[in-house]
Design a protein around this motif. Structure first.
Motif, PDB file in Angstrom:
ATOM      1  N   ALA A  80      21.548 -39.975  22.149  1.00  0.00           N
ATOM      2  CA  ALA A  80      20.362 -39.859  23.001  1.00  0.00           C
ATOM      3  C   ALA A  80      19.302 -39.003  22.326  1.00  0.00           C
ATOM      4  O   ALA A  80      19.620 -37.993  21.697  1.00  0.00           O
ATOM      5  N   THR A  81      18.036 -39.404  22.421  1.00  0.00           N
ATOM      6  CA  THR A  81      16.987 -38.655  21.724  1.00  0.00           C
ATOM      7  C   THR A  81      16.446 -37.506  22.569  1.00  0.00           C
ATOM      8  O   THR A  81      15.876 -36.568  22.036  1.00  0.00           O
ATOM      9  N   GLU A  82      16.608 -37.592  23.879  1.00  0.00           N
ATOM     10  CA  GLU A  82      16.074 -36.544  24.757  1.00  0.00           C
ATOM     11  C   GLU A  82      17.213 -35.713  25.361  1.00  0.00           C
ATOM     12  O   GLU A  82      18.276 -36.248  25.670  1.00  0.00           O
ATOM     13  N   THR A  83      16.943 -34.407  25.532  1.00  0.00           N
ATOM     14  CA  THR A  83      17.874 -33.581  26.291  1.00  0.00           C
ATOM     15  C   THR A  83      17.736 -33.944  27.766  1.00  0.00           C
ATOM     16  O   THR A  83      16.634 -34.058  28.282  1.00  0.00           O
ATOM     17  N   SER A  84      18.880 -34.182  28.426  1.00  0.00           N
ATOM     18  CA  SER A  84      18.844 -34.567  29.840  1.00  0.00           C
ATOM     19  C   SER A  84      19.909 -33.782  30.578  1.00  0.00           C
ATOM     20  O   SER A  84      20.702 -33.064  29.964  1.00  0.00           O
ATOM     21  N   ALA A  85      19.927 -33.942  31.894  1.00  0.00           N
ATOM     22  CA  ALA A  85      20.988 -33.310  32.674  1.00  0.00           C
ATOM     23  C   ALA A  85      22.345 -33.790  32.164  1.00  0.00           C
ATOM     24  O   ALA A  85      23.285 -33.002  32.021  1.00  0.00           O
ATOM     25  N   ALA A  86      22.437 -35.086  31.837  1.00  0.00           N
ATOM     26  CA  ALA A  86      23.708 -35.650  31.367  1.00  0.00           C
ATOM     27  C   ALA A  86      24.124 -35.021  30.038  1.00  0.00           C
ATOM     28  O   ALA A  86      25.286 -34.648  29.857  1.00  0.00           O
ATOM     29  N   SER A  87      23.164 -34.866  29.111  1.00  0.00           N
ATOM     30  CA  SER A  87      23.533 -34.299  27.801  1.00  0.00           C
ATOM     31  C   SER A  87      23.956 -32.839  27.955  1.00  0.00           C
ATOM     32  O   SER A  87      24.847 -32.360  27.249  1.00  0.00           O
ATOM     33  N   LYS A  88      23.335 -32.144  28.911  1.00  0.00           N
ATOM     34  CA  LYS A  88      23.722 -30.740  29.148  1.00  0.00           C
ATOM     35  C   LYS A  88      25.141 -30.652  29.698  1.00  0.00           C
ATOM     36  O   LYS A  88      25.919 -29.777  29.294  1.00  0.00           O
ATOM     37  N   VAL A  89      25.474 -31.563  30.612  1.00  0.00           N
ATOM     38  CA  VAL A  89      26.827 -31.568  31.175  1.00  0.00           C
ATOM     39  C   VAL A  89      27.848 -31.842  30.069  1.00  0.00           C
ATOM     40  O   VAL A  89      28.874 -31.158  29.970  1.00  0.00           O
ATOM     41  N   VAL A  90      27.529 -32.803  29.192  1.00  0.00           N
ATOM     42  CA  VAL A  90      28.448 -33.141  28.102  1.00  0.00           C
ATOM     43  C   VAL A  90      28.632 -31.937  27.162  1.00  0.00           C
ATOM     44  O   VAL A  90      29.758 -31.598  26.778  1.00  0.00           O
ATOM     45  N   GLY A  91      27.524 -31.271  26.815  1.00  0.00           N
ATOM     46  CA  GLY A  91      27.610 -30.086  25.962  1.00  0.00           C
ATOM     47  C   GLY A  91      28.445 -28.991  26.596  1.00  0.00           C
ATOM     48  O   GLY A  91      29.272 -28.353  25.933  1.00  0.00           O
ATOM     49  N   LEU A  92      28.261 -28.788  27.891  1.00  0.00           N
ATOM     50  CA  LEU A  92      29.006 -27.754  28.615  1.00  0.00           C
ATOM     51  C   LEU A  92      30.498 -28.075  28.682  1.00  0.00           C
ATOM     52  O   LEU A  92      31.341 -27.200  28.458  1.00  0.00           O
ATOM     53  N   ILE A  93      30.816 -29.357  28.985  1.00  0.00           N
ATOM     54  CA  ILE A  93      32.233 -29.748  29.063  1.00  0.00           C
ATOM     55  C   ILE A  93      32.896 -29.530  27.707  1.00  0.00           C
ATOM     56  O   ILE A  93      33.986 -28.960  27.605  1.00  0.00           O
TER      57      ILE A  93
END
Lengths: 168, 155
Positions: B123-136
């Motif tokens: 994904a090219t943009e930081t999103s709520a989903a990418s943040k959740v994935v990074g956190l997990i």
């Protein structure tokens, strides 16, 4: 080193030091937290050192990598320092006689000098090599020294429980 | 069956040799931690980018591509220094809950890495989903580290 001995001994007699020492779970949990904060600190230091050596994270300009990682490295360092100092505070006489503890302290000072030397000398010219495919000798030297010195810190830290050379 | 295998593993000549030396096992433990730093660094630099904290002039895919070889090298080093520790301690680690928590978390972390995280990195943009994935991702590998250290402390 009588003054150091006296200081360590004085700390070991403090009520809070004794309380932590006699608690069954406090020290193990501190050790766990120390390892987790080490990952944050040393992990991101290694990433920066690889960039300095010119062999890793090369698509990012060095100054950007440094700027973005710095707050996390400092958070990791603060957490490592708090957990590490509390561990030392809780049982100073155990560390006083431990060769690995003193090796770790000495090498941490050397790693700090290396970081300062880089910051005040090599980093001044960062704009001339920020996005280049190769880094100057000074940067490579700092990166290599950083990796070696922090690895020694980690290894000697892990060996503290093994007091092979301890003379009680 | 697994218990038998673990007991047998502890009897292998190489496991016995590691146990018989006073310095081989501690040295392997110490080197394991150095590889941990390398692995954690390679993992976190990408996870931080997923969270939107990393090098924002680069895409997550670029940051991840740079970090991957070091993360893989760190992981291989961890396995190479982890297996001898397990062999030497096999029958005790079989009964350590922390050892099994660690193994389950590693299994989950690797599957997550190769599926959800791998996809999100594109994904090219930081999103709520990418943040959740990074956190997990950060939480799982931190969990691995915590349980790993607890094996040594409470086994």
């Amino acid at each position: 080193m009588q003054p150091v001995h006296d200081l360590f001994f004085w700390v070991s007699e403090l009520p809070t030091s004794i309380a932590i020492r006699e608690s069954l779970l406090f020290s193990p949990y501190l050790t766990v937290a120390h390892v987790v904060s080490m990952c944050l600190f040393a992990g991101l230091i290694v990433m920066m050192d690889l960039r300095l050596l010119g062999i890793g994270n090369m698509s990012t300009p060095f100054s950007e990598l440094q700027k973005r990682l710095f707050p996390w490295q400092m958070l990791g360092m603060a957490m490592s320092a708090v957990t590490g100092l509390t561990l030392a505070y809780s049982d100073p006489m155990r560390f006083y006689v431990n060769i690995f503890f003193w090796t770790k302290m000495l090498v941490m000072v050397l790693a700090g000098i290396n970081a300062m030397a880089f910051h005040f000398i090599t980093y001044n010219s960062v704009l001339t090599w920020d996005s280049r495919a190769t880094t100057p000798f000074g940067a490579k030297l700092s990166g290599a020294l950083g990796m070696v010195l922090w690895a020694i810190v980690i290894v000697s830290g892990r060996l503290i429980p093994y007091n092979w050379f301890q003379n009680n | 069956m697994l218990e038998g295998f673990f007991n047998q593993m502890g009897q292998w000549p190489v496991s016995q040799a590691i146990g018989a030396s006073i310095w081989i096992y501690p040295t392997i433990q110490a080197i394991h931690l150095v590889f941990l730093a390398l692995f954690a660094g390679g993992m976190m630099i990408t996870d931080l980018r997923l969270l939107g904290f990393g090098m924002r002039s680069k895409t997550t895919a670029e940051v991840a591509r740079d970090a991957r070889p070091w993360m893989v090298a760190g992981f291989l080093g961890l396995v190479a220094t982890g297996l001898p520790q397990l062999m030497q301690n096999a029958s005790r680690e079989y009964f350590s809950e922390f050892f099994w928590y660690k193994m389950y978390l590693i299994a989950f972390g690797l599957i997550f890495l190769l599926t959800v995280r791998r996809k999100m990195i594109q994904a090219t943009e930081t999103s709520a989903a990418s943040k959740v994935v990074g956190l997990i991702s950060m939480a799982v590998w931190t969990g691995v580290t915590i349980n790993a250290r607890l094996i040594g402390l409470f086994t």
